[in-house]
Structure formats: structure tokens, C-alpha cells
Design a protein around this motif. Sequence first.
Motif, mmCIF file in Angstrom:
data_model
loop_
_atom_site.group_PDB
_atom_site.id
_atom_site.type_symbol
_atom_site.label_atom_id
_atom_site.label_comp_id
_atom_site.label_asym_id
_atom_site.label_seq_id
_atom_site.Cartn_x
_atom_site.Cartn_y
_atom_site.Cartn_z
ATOM 1 N N VAL A 1 46.423 30.144 38.161
ATOM 2 C CA VAL A 1 46.734 30.900 39.265
ATOM 3 C C VAL A 1 48.171 31.779 39.055
ATOM 4 C CG1 VAL A 1 48.009 30.750 41.686
ATOM 5 C CG2 VAL A 1 46.712 28.706 40.663
ATOM 6 N N VAL A 2 47.919 33.027 39.419
ATOM 7 C CA VAL A 2 48.770 34.213 39.010
ATOM 8 C C VAL A 2 50.058 33.788 39.977
ATOM 9 C CG1 VAL A 2 49.137 36.248 38.749
ATOM 10 C CG2 VAL A 2 46.900 35.608 38.367
ATOM 11 N N ASN B 1 45.806 28.187 45.836
ATOM 12 C CA ASN B 1 46.625 27.571 44.856
ATOM 13 C C ASN B 1 45.582 26.871 43.765
ATOM 14 O OD1 ASN B 1 49.432 28.051 45.526
ATOM 15 N ND2 ASN B 1 48.864 26.585 47.350
ATOM 16 N N GLY B 2 44.801 27.598 43.226
ATOM 17 C CA GLY B 2 43.842 27.112 42.021
ATOM 18 C C GLY B 2 42.627 26.542 42.394
ATOM 19 N N ARG B 3 42.512 26.139 43.724
ATOM 20 C CA ARG B 3 41.322 25.136 44.367
ATOM 21 C C ARG B 3 40.544 26.063 44.820
ATOM 22 N NH1 ARG B 3 43.655 21.571 48.352
ATOM 23 N NH2 ARG B 3 42.130 19.940 47.841
ATOM 24 N N ASP C 1 44.281 33.073 46.548
ATOM 25 C CA ASP C 1 45.378 33.749 45.435
ATOM 26 C C ASP C 1 44.997 35.019 44.939
ATOM 27 O OD1 ASP C 1 46.242 31.151 45.578
ATOM 28 O OD2 ASP C 1 44.704 30.227 43.807
ATOM 29 N N PRO C 2 46.052 35.800 44.746
ATOM 30 C CA PRO C 2 45.895 37.291 44.328
ATOM 31 C C PRO C 2 44.908 37.371 43.387
ATOM 32 C CG PRO C 2 48.008 36.713 44.280
ATOM 33 C CD PRO C 2 47.391 35.525 44.686
ATOM 34 N N ARG D 1 41.727 31.523 33.779
ATOM 35 C CA ARG D 1 42.624 32.318 34.301
ATOM 36 C C ARG D 1 43.692 31.512 35.450
ATOM 37 N NH1 ARG D 1 41.885 37.677 37.571
ATOM 38 N NH2 ARG D 1 40.872 36.100 39.043
ATOM 39 N N GLU E 1 53.054 35.821 41.273
ATOM 40 C CA GLU E 1 53.591 37.338 41.135
ATOM 41 C C GLU E 1 54.913 37.296 41.170
ATOM 42 O OE1 GLU E 1 51.881 40.371 43.474
ATOM 43 O OE2 GLU E 1 49.724 39.711 42.898
ATOM 44 N N GLN F 1 42.750 21.811 40.732
ATOM 45 C CA GLN F 1 42.255 23.047 40.572
ATOM 46 C C GLN F 1 41.117 23.352 39.575
ATOM 47 O OE1 GLN F 1 45.940 25.540 39.508
ATOM 48 N NE2 GLN F 1 47.252 23.746 40.347
#
Lengths: 670, 510
Positions: free
Chosen positions: A495-496, B82-84, B44-45, A493, A498, A488
Motif C-alpha cells: 500500500v502506498v 488498505n491492501g485488501r 488505495d491510490p 507493491r 502518500e 492484504q
Amino acid sequence: MFKKILIANRGEIACRIIRTARAMGIATVAVHSEADRDALHVEMADEAVAIGPSPAAQSYLVIDAIVEACRATRAEAVHPGYGFLSEREAFAEALRAAGIAFIGPNPHAIAAMGDKIASKRFARAAGVSTVPGNLDVVRDAAHAVAIAEAIGYPVMIKASAGGGGKGMRIAHASSEVADGFARATSEAAASFGDDRVFIEKFIENPRHIEIQVLGDRHGNVIHLGERECSIQRRNQKVLEEAPSPLLDPETRALMGAQAVALARAVDYDSAGTVEFVAGQDKSFFFLEMNTRLQVEHPVTELVTGIDIVEQMIRIAAGEPLAIRQEDVRMRGWAVEARIYAEDPTRGFLPSTGRLTTYRPPATGTRDGATVRVDTGVGEGGAISIFYDPMIAKLVTHAPTRDEAVAAQSHALDSFAIQGIRHNIPFLSALMAHPRWKEARLSTGFIAEEFGAEFVNPVPTGAVALRLAAVAAAVDAKLNDRKRRISGQMPVARPVVFERRRTVAIGGRDIVFTIESGEGGGDRWTLHVEGGGPVAVEGAWRPGEPVWHGTVAGERIAVGVVPVPNGALLSHAGAFADARVYTMREAELARLMPEKVAGGSGKQVLCPMPGLLREVLVGEGQAVKTGESLAVVEAMKMENVLKAERDGTVAKILVKPGDSLGFEAVILEFA
Amino acid sequence: MRHVLVDLDRRRAEAAAGGGERRVAAQHAKGKLTARERIELLLDPGSFEEYDTFVEHRSVDFGMEKTRIPGDGVVTGWGTVNGRAVVVFSKDFTVFGGSLSETHAGKITKVQDLAMKIRAPIIGLFDAGGARIQEGVAALGGYGEVFRRNAEASGVIPQISVIMGPCAGGDVYSPAMTDFIVMVRDTSYMFVTGPDVVKTVTNESVSAEDLGGARVHTTRSSIADMAFDDDVEALLQVRRLVDFLPANNRAGVPEWPSFDDVERREDALDTLVPENPNTPYDIKELVAKVVDEGDLFEIQGAFARNIVTGFARIGGRTVGVVANQPLVLAGVLDSDASRKAARFVRFCDSFEIPILTIVDVPGFLPGTAQEYGGLIKHGAKLLFAYSQATVPMVTVITRKAFGGAYDVMASKHVGADVNYAWPTAQIAVMGAKGAVEIIFRQDIGDPGKIAGRTRDYEERFLSPFVAAERGYIDEVIRPRSTRRRVARAFAMLRSKAAEKPWRKHDNIPL
């Protein structure tokens, strides 16, 4: 006592007998056909003997092969289980001639009770109440109509040598008699090698209640109370219970006394079952006596605490019964469900193949409820086309009927079977049915409440909410891991995730905010919008077929197949595709068109591997929905394939006698 | 300052509106989402960073100067799955039908270059009408720039194309050069020339769906690797695919905590291979029981189903799975299966994804159709792909490994690191009957003799032990312990080092 016995059977009953024999310190010998080489009963027994090719007629039904297997292994006695040779007088005689004990009644009793017509005459003589009927063998269709007219409709046409629902037809009018006679005769010939049938009065709204009897070689006969087996489909028992919710102590005593009288009249000296048909007014009539161990004997074992197989072995070894009638007490309630390899959503067609997943529920006693599973297969085992498609018997016992039913429901939800189609969803739906819960039973129950085919109910109300909670927990578990993937970006910030989400289930959207509970991991609280908070706890891990846990304090089990953003859930007979979306995903998903499953519908496919018996239509013939098209025989049952649409038959691609594979094309519509 | 911010907001809103309400409604009515909605689902949102929002075309021909829409028909930028980090471009059908202009192409090549700089996967979402004809050769030049970058990036970063609407003419070649093509059923199609041109040139009448729909491309042409029912499902599945893929060819496979014990024993595998060697069984059951949580992401699942290819995880780390499927054509290798598996093996090797190969192969498919169709070279592709692969390779032979197909399917000889066989394995030049009829041709008239010879051959050769005696098989293993064995082998091979001689590139038999 015997040192070694042979079990002339297969599947769950062979395994069940081996268990008792082992507990008694008796060595066991299994016999097996080619198809059963790796079967569980072979693995469980101390020794195993191959007795022939896969078809039962060439293996399990060959008396000489079994006698030879006894000689080769020096088995002193044979337990025949149920079905196969269990009620063949010739088998009992052959064993007697070979000096081997038969763990069953004497040949005379088998002969007397084995023929349905003769048994009725015996029963009448013994003062047992019997159904009005004509005990003569029916000569032809015209004779059948004449007899039926004399008795009055409805009538039942039954195979003289029959049992287990094969070779039985009901006729409500003269027009149905000829066809019923033909089918009953041909099924009787195919199943029992004896095409004789007889006709009797058919009792409306009847219940099936049977009395378990035990007799010894010293003239003692007792009964172990009744079982009610009214929940049947096409005369095959599906659910059984003990005691019967219909009976009062007086009726029970009366039925028991008649059963004992009949057993005495034939010097009955083993475990046997006297079957009665009962009216809703508690009137009852003798149906037949089964001179063997019954499939559903475990319910009696659980309420009486008596091991019936052990009693049979002791009796055969010459021991007098150690139990007196006054010792027999029925405690609590037991319910048995027969788990079959059949597809309830497709007319209960048999399903064969490999059990890629087979995880029965945990057995034993918990919170006062006992779960027992009698099975003859394990994961990686197979349901073969050659034998009965029963996978297992699931039996529960608890202090009351309601509790036993609840335990059965939970055990069914916990049962995971994949690789073949099975009737667990149907059994679960039965368990949840109000009429079953209220015990308003009759042998027509399934036909009246479900029709010919079972449709998986869509979850609604509390069930939908419960499943939504499970879907949310599954989704949260998977999401939590996704956020732990390597690689990652090192940004401020993360990963959000929800927390406000929606579950689309059963055509409904349930909106909630999810919160991880204390200790993380396996606990969540859902704040459902328009409802209160729901606590969810479950230690499910991806890859496990069943989610076990609690939702709002209630212990539940739910079948889970994860799909992206949700799961396919099965619970209490319902199947649900539950999608868990963020609010935005849900909004966009609503813009997507409904996809209709597009089937060609132009071909009629063979629904299971089997033998094509008959094609009932011709090329160019116009047929209507529901019309019979062909008859396929599989697992000794004739299955009539019906048109699912109106149309004209363009081409027939197979001929009678062909051996058909699964989904082989039988005919094509224009 | 205030009015500057207001102006920025206004311009952004204008760009975000795309082709306007009417066109967006039309897009929704077709069951399709807009370019920006698709990006929202894919990433990702809140993670999307849009670039070149205000780019407009510079064409002045055919009245084009009168219509300029900011963004020019494609939305580009980057975000995370997923953060990537992933780079993304999404064609906007509501703006000039998503057609490609010089500036539109420039936006794409800019993010292609970005993806290469940061060595992150690039995902293209296609829904467009081809070249912007008004621009003529300038558009063609733009295509060429995109194509060249696709080729440059190949084997360096994963490239994924999602076809979510029309994709025709010049537009098809960029996806064709990427690693994976995903289609949406009923709303997407791909072809070089459309039904109208086909009708004019060949007089053949065909619908867009039958010419280049998802079904055609996933089952017949093998152009597409997978298809899904709608935009939402397709994009969520692409996220799932990204979770399996390394960011680039040097990053190594992604890892996440596995819930599944690598020591898990699967007793049912002991009975997976049927007694009768001609009875099929489902190899996917074996795959499901060996990999983590039974989770296999199939690639080309509907094409050449006699071989299974896909991604899975063992111990939380991605592996590529290649497995012959006895359920379909007895698991034989034909041209299609060879091409399918070869491309998959090459992808895995490019991106350092270890390969698990499961073998039950009766040989290559005989026949004129196969030979005329170039079976030799197609089969050689798979052989070549395995031979030059340097990633960790573990092979399990469950049953048949006959003839040349034995060599091809990641045998020891072509470079597999650990080769296991089940006791049911039969490693031989061919089946007993064929072999005996050749070796003992003189006895063919004597069924008794032939039967005896066949038995001898079966005993000697139709087992894993001849191969094991020679060391071609490292160990004969219990089927039920396959997961543990395979997991340990891959763990051991984590430090595998392999050197290849310098070359510009290989010359795989294309």
C-alpha cells in the motif's frame, strides 16, 4: 488536638479538608445527601453519614442533622468549608451548645461580619476605608430609586445576606433600578431566605483584591497577603491570583494593616478574608469580610507555603498561631482557574450530567512549575442540578507571573472532560488574552473583552501550524496501523502511503511532506511548503483524549478526537476540525459543497434541566431578537432565555412551576 | 508498434472523459464527484484496475446507434482498501445518466462473478437514472442478472452499496439485497416510484428528498444504514467500514495491532448504572469503554435508537456489538429494534464475526400499534437470529433482563457462550410492582402488604443471583473489569467449533 472532625460540606472543599486532616492524623467524617451517596468526599472520608434528601435545604443546610451526625460519630469538631452553613451564626451557636468545636470564627464575629450593612459600620469604626453608600435596608422600588439618585449612578443593589454574586444587580440609570431591585430581592429570598437588599456606589473599572487573615484565640492576628480576583463573570470569580499585579509593597502593607485592624475589632479567631474593591489608582475600599475559608485560598497557600486549613484546625483546637507576621513571605506567583460545568458558547448555561471522561493534568512540580488540582469528582462522577456547578480548581505556581500563566495554559490544555459542557476553552482563551497577560485587569474584563457569549476562536498563524502538525502526527499514527491490517494481497507493491499531504484547518490548507523520524513510531519531521522543517514528537495512542508531545521543540498538549482523515483538536481555547488529505483527496474535497447546519429555530428548548419560573411572553406576541422569553431556575440561578430570532410566539407548551428536562420544548414560534 | 500504443492511449482518454467536460462540470456543480473520482477516493491510490473500459451498448433503436460512449455508463474493476482486495462498480451519471443497458448490466455481472471467484467484498456506487428505456426488456433482463447474483453472493462476500445520486425503479433492488446501504445527504435519493408517479397515482405531492432522501431512509424506512454529508466523507467512511469486515464468510475477521490494553480497568463503569432503576444512562459509554480505543462504527445509528448495533474491535479483532439503549424508550424491544438487531446479528453470523451483546431491556413494547404491526414475528426474528448463530457470543447484563426479552437477548438458553451479569442486574419475569400485583392479587387493597411483598420480590428476584444459582449466568462480574472479562472470553472462544444439521436453508420468520 482533635482525634476526629466532621466536614459539613461536599465536593472539592470537603475533599481538600479531608486531605489536610489526614495529613495531621485526624480521622474524618463526611456527611452527604442522597445525590452524593457515591461522591468522592464520601469515599475519601473515614466515615460517612447520610443527612437527607438531595436539595441542600433538606441536607447540607440542616443544622440539627449535622449536629446529630457529630453525636453519632463522636466527632469533636466541625469544619464547615465554604457556602452552606459556613457563615451561619446559628450553626456555630448550635455546635457550641452541643459541646462541639467549630473550625471557624466565634459566632459574634460571624454575626458582626455576616450582615453586609452591619459589617460596614464595623469597618468604618475600625478605621477601614469604605465605599460611599446608604446602609439602610431598601423598603421598596421607589425607595431604591431615591437612594440611588442620592448616591449617584452607577449603583449596586446587593443582598444584605448575600455572597457569591447572587442577589446582586448594577443599575446605570433610574429606569434600571426597579427591575434590579425586584430581581435582587427575589434572588436573595431564594438563595438566602432573606430578601433584604441595600444600595451603594458602584466603582468604575474596579479591581477585586482581598486580604487573607488568620487570627487565633489568644489575640494574635496576621495577614497572608492579598489575592486578586478581578476576573469575574456576573460577579462570580473565574480567575484568581496571588500576589496582585496592581499592588506595591506600601499599598499591600496598608491593606494588610486595615484587614488586621478589622479582624482585631471583632476578635477574629480563624481564617477569614477581607475583600476590597480597588481603583486603578490603587485606592481601595472595604467591601465585606468573609468569615470562612475562601474558594480561592489555594493561591495564597502556594505563594506562602502555609496550609490554611491546617491553621484553622489548630486555632479551633486552641493552639496559638505559630506564624508571626514577619514569617510570612510571598514567593513566586500562583494562578487559579475555576473549572465550571457550564457552556461558554451558550451564555454560560449550567450543564449537568455524568463525567464520562475526567482526566485532570498531572499534578506536582515539573521544571519549577507546580500544578495543583482541587476536585470533588472523578471519572464516572456526576455534576448534579442540586449544587454549585464547579468541577475543579486548577492552580499553578511558578517563580513569575508569566511562567505561572504559561503553566496554567498547559495544564488547561491537558485537562480532558467529556460528558458535560465545561468552560475550559473559555479559561484557555482568557489565559491567552493579551490584556490578561499584561495584567490590565478589572472586574469588567470578561464583559468588555468577550461580551455575553464566548465564541471559540479559529486557530490562526503559529497556533494553526502547531495544530496542523499534531493532526499530521495523529493521521500518520493511524495510517501506519491501517497498513498493518491482516488479509492484504500478496503483491509486489505494498500500500502506498502518500507522504505529501495537506491539512485543512481554520479555512487554510497547509501542505507538507511527512517523514518518519529515527526509531520510527512517535517521531516525525514535517517539511512544510513555504516554511521550514518542523520536528514533531508525541507518544499519543488512539483512544487517548489528549495528545502530549513537542512541536518544533515546544511542549504542548492538545485535545484530540480522531475523525476519519483527521481530528477535532482543542488547544488554547480554540477548536479546530483538522482534515488531513492526500493532495488528490484535498482537490476533490474542495469540490464538495459547504453544508450549513440546519436548525429548526422554531422552538425554544430548555437548555438545562430546571424549574420554569416565569414565561415573559404570551401566545401571539411578536418578539425581537434578544427579548426575554422565559426564566428557568437551575442550580439556584435564574437564567433568562432570550429570543435568538425575530418572530411571533405561536404556542407556549409549559407553565410556571413545571420541572423541565434538557431540551424540553418551552414555546414554539409561528 | 508505436501507433498502436498511441491509439490505446487515445481510446483510454476517450473512455476516461466519460460524458464529456460539460456533463462533468454539471456533475461537480451538483456537489457530486464523477464515477472515476469516486473510485479514486474509495481505493488505495493507484490500485484501481479497470475492466471493460471499451464496452459499448449494442442498441440500434430510437437512434441509439448514433451515440456510443465507451464504458456505457458504468466503471468496473477492482483495487485495494488498505491492501485488501475489493471489487467495485461505479455508475457514471455523465454517460446516458448512468442508465442500465444490457451491456452495462453485463459489466456489473462480470465483476460480481469476479468478486465471487476471488471471495472479495464488492462495493457498488450508485448514481443513475434507472433502466435505459430505449433497450426495453433487454435492460430488465440485465437487472435480473444483477439481482440474482446479489442473492447468490449474500452471506458469502460482503456487499456494500453507496447511493450518491438518484437511485430509482429497478436500480433500487440491487442495493436492497446487499448488506449495507450508505447514502449521501442532500444529493442522493432512493425510491421505487418517483414524485411524479406518486402524484399521478395517489395525488400525493412529495419532494424527492421527502420521499426517499437520506434522512427518510436512515430514520424512518431503515433502508439505509448510514448517511454522510458529501461524497468524500461517505467514501472515506466506507473505507473505514471495509477495515472492519472479513473478505468473505470463511476468511475470519481482519486483525490489526491494537494500541489499547485488553486488561484496561474502567473504574467509572462501577457508577454507570444509576441508583434509581428508572433513570436512563448511555449504553454507548459502556461500549466505548469496553472496545478498543472507544471506536464504534454504528450501523443504523439513526433508526430504532433503542438498540445500538455496530462494529468495534477487541484486542485488534472485529466484533459486532448489540446493546439495548436505556436512553431511548428505556431500551425496550419493539418491532423496529428487533428487525434492526436481527439483521445485524445475521450479518455477523454469516461472516464469522463474534457478537458482544449488552443487555438492559425492560421487555417488549406493549400496544396495538406494535401488535398490529407484527411484533410477534419481528421479535421472533431477533430470537431466531441469535438462536441459530454459531459465532462466539458473549453477553453482559448490566441491569434489566425481563421476561421474554431476557431470553431473546443472547441468553444462555438461545446459545450464547459466555454470559456475564453486573451486580446491578435484575433478571426476572417482570419488574417487582407488576409481579406482586399478579402473584398477590388478593392484597392489592392493602398498600402496606403490597409494599412488603414488593420488597420481598425485589430482594429475591431483582438481582443476578437467582439466575447465577442456576448457571444461566456464568459469573457476576465487577463492572470495571468488563473489558478484561469480555476480551478473555472472546480469546478463549477463538477455537469454538459448532456443527449444525444439514438443511437447504432456515426459514426465518420474515
